[in-house]
Design a protein around this motif. Structure first.
Motif, short mmCIF file in Angstrom:
data_model
loop_
_atom_site.label_atom_id
_atom_site.label_comp_id
_atom_site.label_asym_id
_atom_site.label_seq_id
_atom_site.Cartn_x
_atom_site.Cartn_y
_atom_site.Cartn_z
N LEU A 293 112.34 -9.54 -16.29
CA LEU A 293 112.79 -8.47 -17.17
C LEU A 293 112.14 -7.17 -16.72
CD1 LEU A 293 114.21 -7.48 -19.82
CD2 LEU A 293 112.04 -8.02 -20.98
N HIS A 294 112.97 -6.14 -16.50
CA HIS A 294 112.45 -4.84 -16.10
C HIS A 294 112.85 -3.74 -17.08
CE1 HIS A 294 111.84 -1.32 -13.28
NE2 HIS A 294 110.77 -2.05 -13.01
N GLY A 295 113.56 -4.11 -18.14
CA GLY A 295 114.07 -3.12 -19.09
C GLY A 295 112.99 -2.49 -19.93
N LYS A 296 113.30 -1.28 -20.42
CA LYS A 296 112.42 -0.55 -21.33
C LYS A 296 113.31 0.06 -22.42
CE LYS A 296 110.83 0.13 -16.83
NZ LYS A 296 110.07 -1.07 -16.66
N VAL A 297 113.75 -0.78 -23.37
CA VAL A 297 114.71 -0.34 -24.37
C VAL A 297 114.28 -0.85 -25.74
CG1 VAL A 297 116.61 -0.34 -22.70
CG2 VAL A 297 116.18 -2.39 -24.07
N ALA A 298 114.83 -0.23 -26.80
CA ALA A 298 114.53 -0.65 -28.17
C ALA A 298 115.63 -0.17 -29.10
CB ALA A 298 113.18 -0.09 -28.62
N VAL A 299 115.81 -0.92 -30.20
CA VAL A 299 116.75 -0.55 -31.26
C VAL A 299 116.04 -0.75 -32.59
CG1 VAL A 299 119.02 -0.90 -32.27
CG2 VAL A 299 118.66 -1.43 -29.86
N VAL A 300 116.13 0.25 -33.46
CA VAL A 300 115.53 0.16 -34.80
C VAL A 300 116.61 0.47 -35.83
CG1 VAL A 300 113.79 1.09 -36.36
CG2 VAL A 300 113.25 0.81 -33.93
N ASP A 301 116.80 -0.46 -36.76
CA ASP A 301 117.80 -0.31 -37.82
C ASP A 301 119.19 -0.03 -37.24
OD1 ASP A 301 115.95 -0.95 -39.75
OD2 ASP A 301 115.46 1.11 -40.25
N GLU A 302 119.97 0.78 -37.94
CA GLU A 302 121.37 0.96 -37.57
C GLU A 302 121.63 2.15 -36.65
OE1 GLU A 302 120.36 0.74 -40.80
OE2 GLU A 302 120.88 -1.38 -41.07
N GLN A 303 120.64 3.02 -36.45
CA GLN A 303 120.91 4.29 -35.78
C GLN A 303 120.04 4.54 -34.55
OE1 GLN A 303 122.92 7.11 -36.52
NE2 GLN A 303 124.01 6.19 -38.24
N TRP A 304 118.77 4.22 -34.61
CA TRP A 304 117.77 4.68 -33.62
C TRP A 304 117.71 3.72 -32.44
CZ3 TRP A 304 113.46 3.27 -30.94
CH2 TRP A 304 112.59 4.28 -30.48
N SER A 305 117.73 4.26 -31.24
CA SER A 305 117.54 3.43 -30.04
C SER A 305 116.95 4.29 -28.93
CB SER A 305 118.86 2.79 -29.59
OG SER A 305 119.85 3.78 -29.38
N THR A 306 116.41 3.63 -27.94
CA THR A 306 115.86 4.36 -26.79
C THR A 306 116.07 3.55 -25.51
OG1 THR A 306 113.89 5.47 -25.88
CG2 THR A 306 113.52 3.39 -27.01
N VAL A 307 116.30 4.30 -24.42
CA VAL A 307 116.43 3.74 -23.07
C VAL A 307 115.66 4.67 -22.15
CG1 VAL A 307 118.00 3.11 -21.19
CG2 VAL A 307 118.73 2.81 -23.58
N GLY A 308 114.88 4.11 -21.24
CA GLY A 308 114.15 5.00 -20.34
C GLY A 308 113.31 4.27 -19.32
N SER A 309 112.30 4.97 -18.82
CA SER A 309 111.44 4.43 -17.77
C SER A 309 110.11 3.94 -18.28
CB SER A 309 111.18 5.51 -16.71
OG SER A 309 110.38 6.56 -17.24
N SER A 310 109.79 4.21 -19.55
CA SER A 310 108.43 3.97 -20.05
C SER A 310 108.24 2.53 -20.52
CB SER A 310 108.11 4.92 -21.20
OG SER A 310 106.78 4.70 -21.66
N ASN A 311 107.30 1.84 -19.89
CA ASN A 311 106.85 0.57 -20.41
C ASN A 311 105.93 0.82 -21.60
OD1 ASN A 311 107.95 -1.37 -18.39
ND2 ASN A 311 106.74 -0.11 -16.99
N LEU A 312 105.55 -0.24 -22.27
CA LEU A 312 104.59 -0.13 -23.37
C LEU A 312 103.27 -0.73 -22.92
CD1 LEU A 312 106.96 -1.01 -26.36
CD2 LEU A 312 106.26 1.25 -25.52
N ASP A 313 102.67 -0.07 -21.94
CA ASP A 313 101.40 -0.52 -21.38
C ASP A 313 100.55 0.71 -21.05
OD1 ASP A 313 102.57 0.55 -19.10
OD2 ASP A 313 102.20 -1.20 -17.84
N PRO A 314 99.28 0.52 -20.69
CA PRO A 314 98.42 1.68 -20.45
C PRO A 314 98.91 2.62 -19.37
CG PRO A 314 97.09 -0.29 -20.73
CD PRO A 314 98.52 -0.74 -20.69
N LEU A 315 99.53 2.09 -18.30
CA LEU A 315 100.00 2.98 -17.23
C LEU A 315 101.07 3.93 -17.75
CD1 LEU A 315 100.20 0.60 -14.13
CD2 LEU A 315 98.57 2.45 -14.51
N SER A 316 102.08 3.39 -18.43
CA SER A 316 103.17 4.24 -18.90
C SER A 316 102.77 5.12 -20.07
CB SER A 316 104.38 3.39 -19.30
OG SER A 316 105.09 2.95 -18.17
#
Length: 408
Positions: A293-316
């Protein structure tokens, strides 16, 4: 640059290289004035050569082409490959090339990790997909699962200004920035193309040190029903772990999709250190086992989402230069959630508390140190080497015209 909701945009989700690369190449072939590309990785494989063919053809017909690669992510490009690009008129720049010591690269920290394409100031791509063959399925079991978005509408004007500003800050200077803005394509100020509201959110080591993390935290803390996060390298700070635990405890369905077949073993080891803390709070963890898995995406509730390059780790979150798009649009959120639900249902293994090792003295000690590492890493990350984001021109052919092109 300021971050604000910008309406009137159209967002198209692109899954994996099979959907991403053909669209990028087609838009480059249709470019009339300008192509700007930033990428962490560019390899000399079939994907890299296809990109080179597209940008060289564009440059030869008079399109201004600026290509930025990272010196750590793209360290082994041959002179012949670079000469082909620059000889065709492509202005190629390398972020912090660095030096090697005994064959080892030392320029590890504060990398240019963004993946952005802007074409004629009116079309943009943002996501996590690099230009390498391991992003297409015929690469085999190690082919990566990833996402990007194709954007049109007023948000592209902001992204266009950002990538030009990055080149200016990287060495070309303010006067060059003003000249390029003045020479922007006629259609660079684009009107509405859809209904989505977007924010273009970046992370750097100067003014926007925690913007992407801040947007994640705001969405998690305000979640009412559901959170789905798919992230390749998951080792976030204490605040995000705390926010996810609290969301689960107040009844939000929190699903994390993490690597089950990691491209680097340390990735799974690091994430698994957090499993006890998350599972016992009611967070659901799914390991994607079909391929890395290389994706960096998220969806919250019915409206909010994000797509990008940022991981959720210290480097990013604390070191790299990153770029995400935050989308406020029910249709796009529903589409992305559907893709992620399909992964969880068909290609993931759900991790349960019973699957984890029993607590032991060593695990308690390790948990104590992991907890404090998470709690304080935004602070200690700031101690690591900090350098100005310099872009160095790639090797230019001896022809006089190439130097003149670089200064344009």
């Amino acid at each position: 640059m300021g971050q604000r909701w910008i309406g009137g945009n159209k967002v198209e989700l692109l899954e994996n290289g099979e959907e991403f690369f053909p669209r990028v190449y087609d838009e480059i072939k249709r470019a009339e004035h300008e192509v700007i590309i930033e990428t962490f990785i560019l390899f000399e494989d079939k994907i890299g050569h296809a990109l080179a063919e597209a940008v060289c053809e564009a440059a030869q017909r008079g399109v201004k082409v600026d290509l930025m690669v990272d010196g750590f992510g793209s360290p082994d490009l041959s002179d012949a490959f670079i000469q082909k690009l620059t000889g065709a008129g492509v202005r190629m720049r390398v972020f912090d090339p660095g030096r090697q010591l005994f064959g080892q690269r030392l320029n590890v920290f504060r990398r240019m990790h963004r993946k952005i394409v802007v074409i004629d100031g009116c079309i943009a791509f943002v996501g996590g997909i690099n230009y390498s063959a391991d992003h297409v399925m015929d690469f085999g079991p190690k082919a990566k699962q990833d996402y990007a978005v194709l954007l049109t509408g007023p948000i592209v004007t902001e992204i266009h200004r950002f990538v030009l500003h990055a080149i200016a800050v990287g060495g070309k200077g303010a006067s060059w920035f003003r000249r390029r803005l003045k020479a922007a394509p006629p259609n660079a100020e684009v009107g509405p193309t859809g209904k989505a509201e977007l924010q273009f959110v970046t992370r750097d080591n100067r003014r926007h040190t925690n913007d992407i993390e801040r947007h994640y935290l705001a969405a998690i803390r305000s979640a009412r029903h559901s959170i789905v996060i798919a992230n390749a390298y998951f080792f976030p700070g204490y605040r995000m772990i705390k926010a996810l635990r609290r969301a689960a405890r107040r009844g939000v369905e929190v699903n994390l999709i993490l690597q089950g077949e990691p491209d680097m073993p340390i990735v799974k080891v690091a994430a698994s250190m957090l499993y006890h803390h998350l599972l016992h709070a009611g967070v659901h963890i799914y390991e994607y086992c079909q391929r890395p898995l290389h994706g960096k995406v998220a969806v919250v509730d019915e409206q909010w989402s994000t797509v990008g390059s940022s991981n959720l780790d210290p480097l990013s979150l604390s070191l790299n230069l990153e770029a995400n798009v935050i989308v406020r649009d029910a249709a796009f959120a529903d589409q992305l959630r559907g893709k992620l639900n399909m992964l969880m249902q068909n290609h993931c293994k759900r991790v349960k508390a019973a699957d984890l090792d029993e607590w032991s003295g060593w695990r308690l000690v390790r948990s104590f140190f992991v907890f404090h590492l998470l709690r304080w890493y935004p602070s200690w990350a700031g101690w690591l080497p900090r350098h100005a984001p310099r872009l160095h021109p790639a090797h230019l052919p001896p022809a006089t015209g190439a130097t003149q092109t670089e200064n344009a």
